[in-house]
Design a protein around this motif. Structure first.
Motif, PDB file in Angstrom:
ATOM      1  N   PHE A 171       0.727  -1.011  -0.449  1.00 32.69           N
ATOM      2  CA  PHE A 171       0.194  -0.085  -0.409  1.00 32.69           C
ATOM      3  C   PHE A 171       1.175   1.124  -0.173  1.00 32.69           C
ATOM      4  CE2 PHE A 171      -4.168  -1.566   2.177  1.00 32.69           C
ATOM      5  CZ  PHE A 171      -4.590  -2.652   1.387  1.00 32.69           C
ATOM      6  N   ARG A 174       1.265   6.296  -1.871  1.00 31.88           N
ATOM      7  CA  ARG A 174       1.472   7.291  -1.203  1.00 31.88           C
ATOM      8  C   ARG A 174       2.800   8.270  -0.861  1.00 31.88           C
ATOM      9  NH1 ARG A 174      -3.732   7.427   2.381  1.00 31.88           N
ATOM     10  NH2 ARG A 174      -4.592   5.838   0.312  1.00 31.88           N
ATOM     11  N   SER A 198      -2.065  -2.053  -4.430  1.00 30.96           N
ATOM     12  CA  SER A 198      -3.278  -0.890  -4.194  1.00 30.96           C
ATOM     13  C   SER A 198      -2.532  -0.121  -5.030  1.00 30.96           C
ATOM     14  CB  SER A 198      -3.361  -0.265  -3.200  1.00 30.96           C
ATOM     15  OG  SER A 198      -1.924   0.290  -2.879  1.00 30.96           O
ATOM     16  N   LYS A 211      -5.767  -3.994  -5.107  1.00 35.68           N
ATOM     17  CA  LYS A 211      -6.999  -5.042  -3.925  1.00 35.68           C
ATOM     18  C   LYS A 211      -6.477  -3.631  -3.188  1.00 35.68           C
ATOM     19  CE  LYS A 211      -6.642  -9.491  -4.411  1.00 35.68           C
ATOM     20  NZ  LYS A 211      -7.716 -10.250  -5.377  1.00 35.68           N
ATOM     21  N   GLY A 212      -8.008  -3.532  -2.472  1.00 31.80           N
ATOM     22  CA  GLY A 212      -7.788  -2.686  -1.387  1.00 31.80           C
ATOM     23  C   GLY A 212      -8.912  -2.709  -0.815  1.00 31.80           C
ATOM     24  N   THR A 213      -9.431  -1.403   0.635  1.00 29.33           N
ATOM     25  CA  THR A 213     -10.032  -1.673   0.933  1.00 29.33           C
ATOM     26  C   THR A 213     -11.215   0.165   0.935  1.00 29.33           C
ATOM     27  OG1 THR A 213      -9.157  -0.757   3.299  1.00 29.33           O
ATOM     28  CG2 THR A 213      -9.837  -3.213   3.266  1.00 29.33           C
ATOM     29  N   HIS A 214     -10.864   0.478   1.740  1.00 31.93           N
ATOM     30  CA  HIS A 214     -11.559   2.482   2.147  1.00 31.93           C
ATOM     31  C   HIS A 214     -10.484   3.097   2.530  1.00 31.93           C
ATOM     32  CE1 HIS A 214     -14.922   1.000   4.740  1.00 31.93           C
ATOM     33  NE2 HIS A 214     -14.546   1.591   5.513  1.00 31.93           N
ATOM     34  N   ARG A 320     -10.692  -4.060   8.401  1.00 40.16           N
ATOM     35  CA  ARG A 320      -9.351  -3.661   8.177  1.00 40.16           C
ATOM     36  C   ARG A 320      -8.783  -3.191   9.437  1.00 40.16           C
ATOM     37  NH1 ARG A 320      -6.150   0.698   5.937  1.00 40.16           N
ATOM     38  NH2 ARG A 320      -7.797   1.916   5.032  1.00 40.16           N
TER      39      ARG A 320
HETATM   40  O1  LIG Z   1      -6.812   0.119   0.341  1.00 37.11           O
HETATM   41  C1  LIG Z   1      -6.030  -0.094   1.828  1.00 37.11           C
HETATM   42  O2  LIG Z   1      -6.717   0.302   2.486  1.00 37.11           O
HETATM   43  C2  LIG Z   1      -5.124   1.317   1.132  1.00 37.11           C
HETATM   44  C3  LIG Z   1      -4.618   1.492   0.463  1.00 37.11           C
HETATM   45  C4  LIG Z   1      -3.384   2.182   0.210  1.00 37.11           C
HETATM   46  C5  LIG Z   1      -3.047   2.882   1.240  1.00 37.11           C
HETATM   47  N1  LIG Z   1      -3.908   2.665   2.785  1.00 37.11           N
HETATM   48  C6  LIG Z   1      -4.824   1.610   2.472  1.00 37.11           C
END
Ligand SMILES: O=C(O)c1cccnc1
Ligand SMILES: Nc1ncnc2c1ncn2[C@@H]1O[C@H](COP(=O)(O)OP(=O)(O)OP(=O)(O)O)[C@@H](O)[C@H]1O
Ligand SMILES: O=P(O)(O)OC[C@H]1O[C@H](OP(=O)(O)OP(=O)(O)O)[C@H](O)[C@@H]1O
Ligand SMILES: [Mg+2]
Length: 546
Positions: A171, A174, A198, A211-214, A320
């Motif tokens: 992740f 950034r 991500s 993949k990812g959440t929010h 998460r």
């Molecule tokens: O998808 C996630 O949960 C995510 C993606 C980038 C950085 N932090 C979390």
């Protein structure tokens, strides 16, 4: 522009990888070489590192495919030449620029280890042969393509070893060292053992699962139920849409006793956010549960939505955790999942994903393992992609032969003395497939033979020697580039990832452990030992005491 296909697409490379992505001194040396009549000189350079990163005892070699792509398009464009003409001193002869226009990699031969192999200090990872000026001009770009790639793949492999079978997602975009650092991090994290990223562009370019959440912002963007524009969801098998919010609220009342709460303290805004997210992604519902309070709010709300989704035939994915004591909170979460799974006879509920994130590094994972936890997935950014524990690998590029004569760089520091001449490293394996030792020989020597005793010597300590009878011998350097062409079929990223896994399996576990690992032996043949030390004596000036 039309989309590129197959081979063409694979030979494409990030546009900033170009001949001027180098240090000025390569160009100034090229001019001085040229002026001193060295255009016909033939050189051999080795690319190697002297110390494994992260206080470890292994390094994953990565970046080869990008090096080959670079060779494939290596030439100075008209605007490159124009820029150099403006930049080099006015006294620079015009013929040099005419010469530079003709420079390309057709006269180069590049030998390399397979990308994804474990490697060790002093092993040549690549051997580059060709016209001195061209070989020299390649130095910085090849190093920049190998150093971070190998560091990153090694870092990822170390996280993979620490995490065992748990899922690992990168992740870090950034927080990465700029866009190119971020993109490379995603690629080499996957190669080293991560399961996905991500980073959407990395997914598109390298075929890595995304993949990812929010984020917390999604949760905090809702304050109450009145903000839900729609609360209805069609059941998975089809049929009349049902009110997911009402189902969720009724489940929340039912499971409240399992959470040992007397009153509902859970956030309404959080529940509204989760319901809306579940309606958007009923099959992929994964929720961040730490925005307000994990136990009293996040978990209760999540489980209620997951049970409501289940009524409609959907299975939630998991949660998460992004703050707090991750070991403790994961255990609490798993206990609730288990309680619900038993009470409502829903076996899958117990096995839902518990993802942890928040400044995770290798040591955090090892510490969590020691404490005991119920996490089965990590989302890792900053420490992984910035390689916080060691931000650079020290690969170097050294001349070892010129016009057939060996060259060596002496140093007060024995570890920095270069091994002269054209060499070939071999990996010697035991009967059980363990790597026993890497043996570097002069290329002119006969290769070690299976089932034949070979003397392996420490390169600098005379008394350190051992006989090895290998059950398998593997020549580590093979030819990848000749006559202006890539001369081997290159594996894809997925195949290199498999190779990393397999190559690490050949290493004993004590070499891979986190704390005080055992060094893997890199030895030299008797022939190379004698050659190296004779040349050393010949080159080292004799001092005079007074
Ligand atoms: O998808 C996630 O949960 C995510 C993606 C980038 C950085 N932090 C979390
Ligand atoms: N059980 C644990 N053992 C070891 N380290 C942990 C454990 N749980 C969390 N950590 C780590 O401890 C650090 C906690 O970070 P920090 O002090 O910023 O707290 P936080 O939980 O993020 O707080 P906040 O709620 O203010 O965001 C993180 O790096 C996290 O990975
Ligand atoms: O912690 P890392 O290993 O770098 O993993 C990525 C982090 O990025 C996101 O946080 P975000 O940038 O939104 O800020 P935060 O640290 O305040 O959660 C996410 O919630 C993780 O905490
Ligand atoms: Mg964070």
């Amino acid at each position: 522009m039309a989309e590129l296909q197959g081979h063409e697409k694979r030979l494409c490379q990030n546009g900033i990888v170009q001949p001027l992505l180098t240090d000025l001194y390569q160009i100034t040396m090229a001019y001085a070489y040229w002026k001193s009549g060295k255009t016909k000189d033939h050189a051999v350079f080795d690319l190697f590192f002297r110390k494994n990163p992260f206080q470890g005892e292994f390094t994953i070699f990565a970046g080869l495919e990008e090096c080959l792509k670079f060779l494939n398009k290596f030439h100075y464009s008209a605007s490159d030449i124009e820029y150099l003409r403006d930049t080099l001193p006015a006294s620079t002869e015009e013929e040099f620029f005419e010469y530079l226009k003709t420079v390309n990699a057709t006269g180069i031969r590049l030998y390399a280890m397979p990308e994804g192999y474990v490697s060790f200090p002093r092993l040549p990872l690549m051997r580059i042969e060709g016209p001195l000026i061209v070989v020299q001009l390649l130095e910085t770009t090849l190093l920049t393509l190998v150093n971070y790639a190998s560091l990153m793949a090694t870092n990822a492999a170390r996280y993979r070893i620490a995490a065992g079978n748990m899922k690992l997602f990168e992740f870090g975009l950034r927080r990465a060292q700029g866009p190119d650092g971020g993109l490379s991090a995603s690629k080499y994290a996957y190669m080293g053992g991560f399961d996905g990223t991500s980073n959407v562009l990395a997914g598109k370019l390298f075929n890595i699962p995304v993949k990812g959440t929010h984020a917390h912002a999604y949760i905090t963007s809702f304050s109450d139920f009145s903000e839900l524009r729609n609360t209805y969801l069609e059941p998975k098998g089809g049929g009349k849409p049902r009110d997911l919010l009402q189902l969720t609220l009724s489940w929340r009342n039912k499971i409240l006793p399992l959470f040992n709460f007397t009153s509902i303290e859970a956030s309404e805004g959080e529940l509204a956010a989760l319901v809306s997210f579940a309606i958007a992604f009923p099959d992929g519902f994964m929720a961040l549960v730490d925005t307000y309070e994990v136990q009293r709010s996040g978990l209760l709300n999540f489980c209620s939505v997951a049970l409501a989704l289940n009524d409609l035939g959907y299975r939630a994915i998991g949660i998460r955790l992004d703050s707090g004591d991750l070991a403790y909170l994961s255990t609490v979460a798993r206990r609730h999942f288990t309680d619900i799974s038993i009470k409502y006879n829903l076996p899958w509920f117990e096995t839902m994903l518990i993802m942890a994130s928040n400044d995770i590094n290798e040591e955090t994972i090892l510490s969590l393992n020691e404490q005991g936890h119920k996490i089965n997935c990590f989302g890792i950014g900053t420490h992984l992609v910035t390689c916080q524990k060691q931000p650079a690998l020290g690969c170097v590029y050294k001349m070892v032969e010129l016009n057939g004569y060996p060259r060596m760089k002496l140093s007060q520091d024995v570890g920095k003395v270069t091994m002269p001449g054209k060499k070939d490293p071999y990996r010697l394996y035991s009967e059980t497939g363990d790597a026993l030792v890497d043996l570097i020989q002069r290329s002119s020597e006969e290769p070690p033979q299976v089932n034949e005793k070979v003397l392996c010597r420490h390169p600098f300590e005379e008394s350190k020697r051992a006989y090895v009878t290998p059950s398998k011998v593997e020549k580590l350097l093979t030819l990848y580039w000749e006559n202006g062409n890539i001369c081997q079929d290159l594996p894809n990223l997925q195949q290199i990832k498999e190779r990393v896994k397999h190559s690490l399996k050949t290493l004993r576990t004590d070499i891979k452990r986190n704390l005080n690992p055992t060094p893997f032996k890199v030895a030299v043949s008797d022939g190379l030992y004698t050659f190296l030390h004779d040349l050393w004596l010949k080159n080292a000036p004799i001092g005079e005491l007074s």
